[in-house]
Motif scaffolding. Structure first.
Motif, PDB file in Angstrom:
ATOM      1  N   TYR A  43       4.382 -22.405  48.503  1.00 48.37           N
ATOM      2  CA  TYR A  43       4.418 -21.232  49.382  1.00 48.37           C
ATOM      3  C   TYR A  43       3.182 -21.230  50.280  1.00 48.37           C
ATOM      4  O   TYR A  43       2.047 -21.313  49.784  1.00 48.37           O
ATOM      5  N   LEU A  44       3.400 -21.127  51.577  1.00 51.03           N
ATOM      6  CA  LEU A  44       2.318 -20.975  52.541  1.00 51.03           C
ATOM      7  C   LEU A  44       2.535 -19.658  53.273  1.00 51.03           C
ATOM      8  O   LEU A  44       3.596 -19.440  53.865  1.00 51.03           O
ATOM      9  N   THR A  45       1.559 -18.763  53.212  1.00 56.62           N
ATOM     10  CA  THR A  45       1.674 -17.460  53.859  1.00 56.62           C
ATOM     11  C   THR A  45       0.513 -17.263  54.820  1.00 56.62           C
ATOM     12  O   THR A  45      -0.619 -17.676  54.544  1.00 56.62           O
ATOM     13  N   VAL A  46       0.790 -16.609  55.947  1.00 57.21           N
ATOM     14  CA  VAL A  46      -0.241 -16.328  56.926  1.00 57.21           C
ATOM     15  C   VAL A  46       0.126 -15.045  57.671  1.00 57.21           C
ATOM     16  O   VAL A  46       1.306 -14.772  57.911  1.00 57.21           O
ATOM     17  N   GLY A  47      -0.873 -14.235  57.992  1.00 52.78           N
ATOM     18  CA  GLY A  47      -0.616 -12.997  58.718  1.00 52.78           C
ATOM     19  C   GLY A  47      -1.865 -12.509  59.422  1.00 52.78           C
ATOM     20  O   GLY A  47      -2.996 -12.868  59.055  1.00 52.78           O
ATOM     21  N   ASN A  48      -1.666 -11.698  60.456  1.00 54.10           N
ATOM     22  CA  ASN A  48      -2.795 -11.158  61.205  1.00 54.10           C
ATOM     23  C   ASN A  48      -2.416  -9.785  61.765  1.00 54.10           C
ATOM     24  O   ASN A  48      -1.267  -9.558  62.140  1.00 54.10           O
ATOM     25  N   ALA A  49      -3.381  -8.886  61.791  1.00 49.75           N
ATOM     26  CA  ALA A  49      -3.175  -7.555  62.364  1.00 49.75           C
ATOM     27  C   ALA A  49      -3.881  -7.481  63.718  1.00 49.75           C
ATOM     28  O   ALA A  49      -5.086  -7.737  63.806  1.00 49.75           O
ATOM     29  N   PHE A  50      -3.115  -7.187  64.757  1.00 47.76           N
ATOM     30  CA  PHE A  50      -3.667  -7.024  66.098  1.00 47.76           C
ATOM     31  C   PHE A  50      -3.730  -5.531  66.419  1.00 47.76           C
ATOM     32  O   PHE A  50      -2.698  -4.887  66.617  1.00 47.76           O
ATOM     33  N   VAL A  51      -4.934  -4.998  66.446  1.00 40.74           N
ATOM     34  CA  VAL A  51      -5.121  -3.576  66.708  1.00 40.74           C
ATOM     35  C   VAL A  51      -5.089  -3.358  68.227  1.00 40.74           C
ATOM     36  O   VAL A  51      -6.034  -3.704  68.938  1.00 40.74           O
ATOM     37  N   ILE A  52      -3.987  -2.793  68.725  1.00 42.22           N
ATOM     38  CA  ILE A  52      -3.837  -2.545  70.157  1.00 42.22           C
ATOM     39  C   ILE A  52      -4.683  -1.350  70.566  1.00 42.22           C
ATOM     40  O   ILE A  52      -5.426  -1.395  71.536  1.00 42.22           O
ATOM     41  N   ASN A  53      -4.570  -0.280  69.813  1.00 41.21           N
ATOM     42  CA  ASN A  53      -5.409   0.904  69.982  1.00 41.21           C
ATOM     43  C   ASN A  53      -5.385   1.691  68.678  1.00 41.21           C
ATOM     44  O   ASN A  53      -4.815   1.230  67.681  1.00 41.21           O
ATOM     45  N   GLU A  54      -5.977   2.865  68.656  1.00 42.87           N
ATOM     46  CA  GLU A  54      -6.059   3.635  67.419  1.00 42.87           C
ATOM     47  C   GLU A  54      -4.697   4.059  66.887  1.00 42.87           C
ATOM     48  O   GLU A  54      -4.550   4.327  65.695  1.00 42.87           O
ATOM     49  N   ALA A  55      -3.699   4.111  67.760  1.00 43.04           N
ATOM     50  CA  ALA A  55      -2.382   4.601  67.347  1.00 43.04           C
ATOM     51  C   ALA A  55      -1.353   3.490  67.158  1.00 43.04           C
ATOM     52  O   ALA A  55      -0.241   3.774  66.713  1.00 43.04           O
ATOM     53  N   PHE A  56      -1.714   2.235  67.454  1.00 44.42           N
ATOM     54  CA  PHE A  56      -0.686   1.187  67.417  1.00 44.42           C
ATOM     55  C   PHE A  56      -1.300  -0.150  67.013  1.00 44.42           C
ATOM     56  O   PHE A  56      -2.261  -0.627  67.624  1.00 44.42           O
ATOM     57  N   THR A  57      -0.715  -0.762  65.965  1.00 46.00           N
ATOM     58  CA  THR A  57      -1.150  -2.069  65.475  1.00 46.00           C
ATOM     59  C   THR A  57       0.070  -2.950  65.241  1.00 46.00           C
ATOM     60  O   THR A  57       1.071  -2.498  64.672  1.00 46.00           O
ATOM     61  N   LEU A  58       0.002  -4.202  65.685  1.00 44.05           N
ATOM     62  CA  LEU A  58       1.063  -5.181  65.445  1.00 44.05           C
ATOM     63  C   LEU A  58       0.619  -6.150  64.352  1.00 44.05           C
ATOM     64  O   LEU A  58      -0.525  -6.617  64.349  1.00 44.05           O
ATOM     65  N   LYS A  59       1.542  -6.441  63.428  1.00 43.23           N
ATOM     66  CA  LYS A  59       1.208  -7.323  62.309  1.00 43.23           C
ATOM     67  C   LYS A  59       2.297  -8.379  62.126  1.00 43.23           C
ATOM     68  O   LYS A  59       3.305  -8.150  61.456  1.00 43.23           O
ATOM     69  N   PRO A  60       2.152  -9.569  62.728  1.00 47.57           N
ATOM     70  CA  PRO A  60       3.090 -10.665  62.465  1.00 47.57           C
ATOM     71  C   PRO A  60       2.711 -11.389  61.174  1.00 47.57           C
ATOM     72  O   PRO A  60       1.532 -11.506  60.833  1.00 47.57           O
ATOM     73  N   GLN A  61       3.737 -11.856  60.444  1.00 48.03           N
ATOM     74  CA  GLN A  61       3.521 -12.593  59.201  1.00 48.03           C
ATOM     75  C   GLN A  61       4.535 -13.714  59.074  1.00 48.03           C
ATOM     76  O   GLN A  61       5.661 -13.614  59.582  1.00 48.03           O
ATOM     77  N   LEU A  62       4.133 -14.772  58.398  1.00 49.43           N
ATOM     78  CA  LEU A  62       5.009 -15.928  58.189  1.00 49.43           C
ATOM     79  C   LEU A  62       4.853 -16.425  56.765  1.00 49.43           C
ATOM     80  O   LEU A  62       3.740 -16.494  56.231  1.00 49.43           O
ATOM     81  N   MET A  63       5.973 -16.758  56.132  1.00 49.96           N
ATOM     82  CA  MET A  63       5.954 -17.395  54.822  1.00 49.96           C
ATOM     83  C   MET A  63       6.843 -18.633  54.860  1.00 49.96           C
ATOM     84  O   MET A  63       8.024 -18.554  55.220  1.00 49.96           O
ATOM     85  N   LEU A  64       6.275 -19.795  54.509  1.00 47.50           N
ATOM     86  CA  LEU A  64       7.023 -21.038  54.388  1.00 47.50           C
ATOM     87  C   LEU A  64       7.245 -21.332  52.913  1.00 47.50           C
ATOM     88  O   LEU A  64       6.329 -21.188  52.097  1.00 47.50           O
ATOM     89  N   LYS A  65       8.460 -21.748  52.557  1.00 52.34           N
ATOM     90  CA  LYS A  65       8.800 -22.097  51.174  1.00 52.34           C
ATOM     91  C   LYS A  65       9.378 -23.503  51.170  1.00 52.34           C
ATOM     92  O   LYS A  65      10.282 -23.812  51.954  1.00 52.34           O
ATOM     93  N   ALA A  66       8.856 -24.350  50.308  1.00 53.58           N
ATOM     94  CA  ALA A  66       9.286 -25.746  50.329  1.00 53.58           C
ATOM     95  C   ALA A  66       9.400 -26.311  48.928  1.00 53.58           C
ATOM     96  O   ALA A  66       8.608 -26.001  48.038  1.00 53.58           O
ATOM     97  N   VAL A  67      10.407 -27.175  48.734  1.00 60.65           N
ATOM     98  CA  VAL A  67      10.607 -27.963  47.525  1.00 60.65           C
ATOM     99  C   VAL A  67      10.954 -29.372  47.990  1.00 60.65           C
ATOM    100  O   VAL A  67      11.692 -29.548  48.970  1.00 60.65           O
ATOM    101  N   ILE A  68      10.397 -30.376  47.332  1.00 60.46           N
ATOM    102  CA  ILE A  68      10.710 -31.753  47.698  1.00 60.46           C
ATOM    103  C   ILE A  68      12.211 -31.979  47.597  1.00 60.46           C
ATOM    104  O   ILE A  68      12.869 -31.530  46.659  1.00 60.46           O
TER     105      ILE A  68
END
Length: 325
Positions: free
Chosen positions: A216-241
């Motif tokens: 499992y590989l997970t990554v995410g970030n919060a982009f604070v646009i202003n005090e009233a609005f924040t965007l949070k993209p996230q990604l999770m990769l799942k792998a088995v040989i």
């Protein structure tokens, strides 16, 4: 002596995790499908179950419960419930936790219980590099007597199975700040394969097989646009040989530090809508609905999931508001 700047440390961590991920995923192809662990659309509220390095990453004692009803109206559909509790200890340099999961699929009933530990090294003013381990047991049984079969004397279905107990372990690492995180984990290091023989005989194999690891590989970030609005993209990769790499990608928006609204896409499987609200700063209530993109949507009305999370803060310790992760 020269000190590593926080921005440089973040780059080093990202590059290191990426290189390790590429090495681990090397040789993965799409020839054979494999079964992944229990899935949740709102996995971001209980990531400790897939990565023990998350243990203790909040400011207090965190309790989270998720319940998922998958493929409603489809007989034998997966029904999954998980509960976790974890807390930082020793001035937040370590974390301790417990997690439980129950999953019912047809006649199969599984219970997983794990204890988790994380070491949390402070590498910058806001950044921590964490390493976690988890260990526990899997308990499963099959209620074969509930099946409607043509031959009631079939020796494979004359009796329910007894509880089958197998051990398992996991490992993970995580780098996070207050607005960013990246993690890599292998939550199940043991391949505990259980098959049924004649007259309800259980054939159990417990092996350490790297070819069966779920990464499992997970990554995410919060982009604070202003005090009233924040965007949070996230990604999770799942792998088995020898299985297709799967991914979950989602985008959530936090409005006025109170309301979460988002959408998610699971590769080749579902699109989802998510809505949540902080009833009070410590209590989050969230709901998601999945619409299947496969043929199963002809016999199912979708999947529903509910999440509850409460943070018990410690005396003289301020709760971060808003909390992005």
């Amino acid at each position: 002596m020269n000190h590593i700047k926080p921005k440089d440390m973040k780059k080093i961590i990202i590059i290191t995790v990426t290189v390790i991920s590429l090495f681990l995923f090397k040789g993965i192809n799409t020839t054979v499908k494999a079964q992944f662990d229990a899935m949740f659309t709102q996995y971001m509220f209980n990531e400790m179950f897939i990565n023990p390095a998350y243990t203790g990453y909040k400011e207090g004692l965190s309790v989270t419960a998720l319940h998922r009803q998958q493929w409603v109206d489809f007989d034998g559909r997966p029904i999954t419930t998980t509960v976790s509790i974890h807390s930082p200890v020793y001035q937040e340099s370590m974390g301790l936790g417990l997690s439980y999961l129950n999953e019912k699929i047809g006649v199969l009933n599984r219970n997983l219980l794990y204890a988790s530990y994380a070491y949390r090294a402070k590498v910058s003013e806001k950044g921590r590099l964490c390493f976690g381990i988890m260990g526990g047991i899997h308990v499963q049984n099959e209620k074969l007597g509930e099946l409607a079969i043509n031959d009631p004397d079939d020796p494979h279905f004359t009796a329910n199975t007894k509880n089958i107990v197998t051990p398992n372990f996991g490992f993970g690492m995580l780098y996070h700040t207050d607005k960013f995180y990246v993690g890599l984990s292998i939550p199940r290091l043991i391949d505990d394969n259980v098959t049924m023989g004649s007259y309800g005989k259980v054939i159990k194999t417990i092996k350490f097989r790297p070819k069966m690891f779920h990464y499992y590989l997970t990554v995410g970030n919060a982009f604070v646009i202003n005090e009233a609005f924040t965007l949070k993209p996230q990604l999770m990769l799942k792998a088995v040989i020898n299985a297709p790499i799967e991914f979950d990608i989602n985008l959530n928006a936090l409005i006025k530090q109170r309301l979460w609204i988002g959408a998610s896409y699971r590769s080749g499987a579902d699109i989802s809508g998510i809505i949540g609200v902080y009833v009070i700063p410590q209590l989050l209530v969230s709901y998601s609905y999945d619409y299947s993109l496969s043929k199963i949507n002809k016999v199912s009305s979708g999947s529903h999931e509910v999440a509850l999370s409460y943070l018990f803060y410690y005396k003289n310790h301020r709760i971060a508001n808003p909390r992005y992760f």
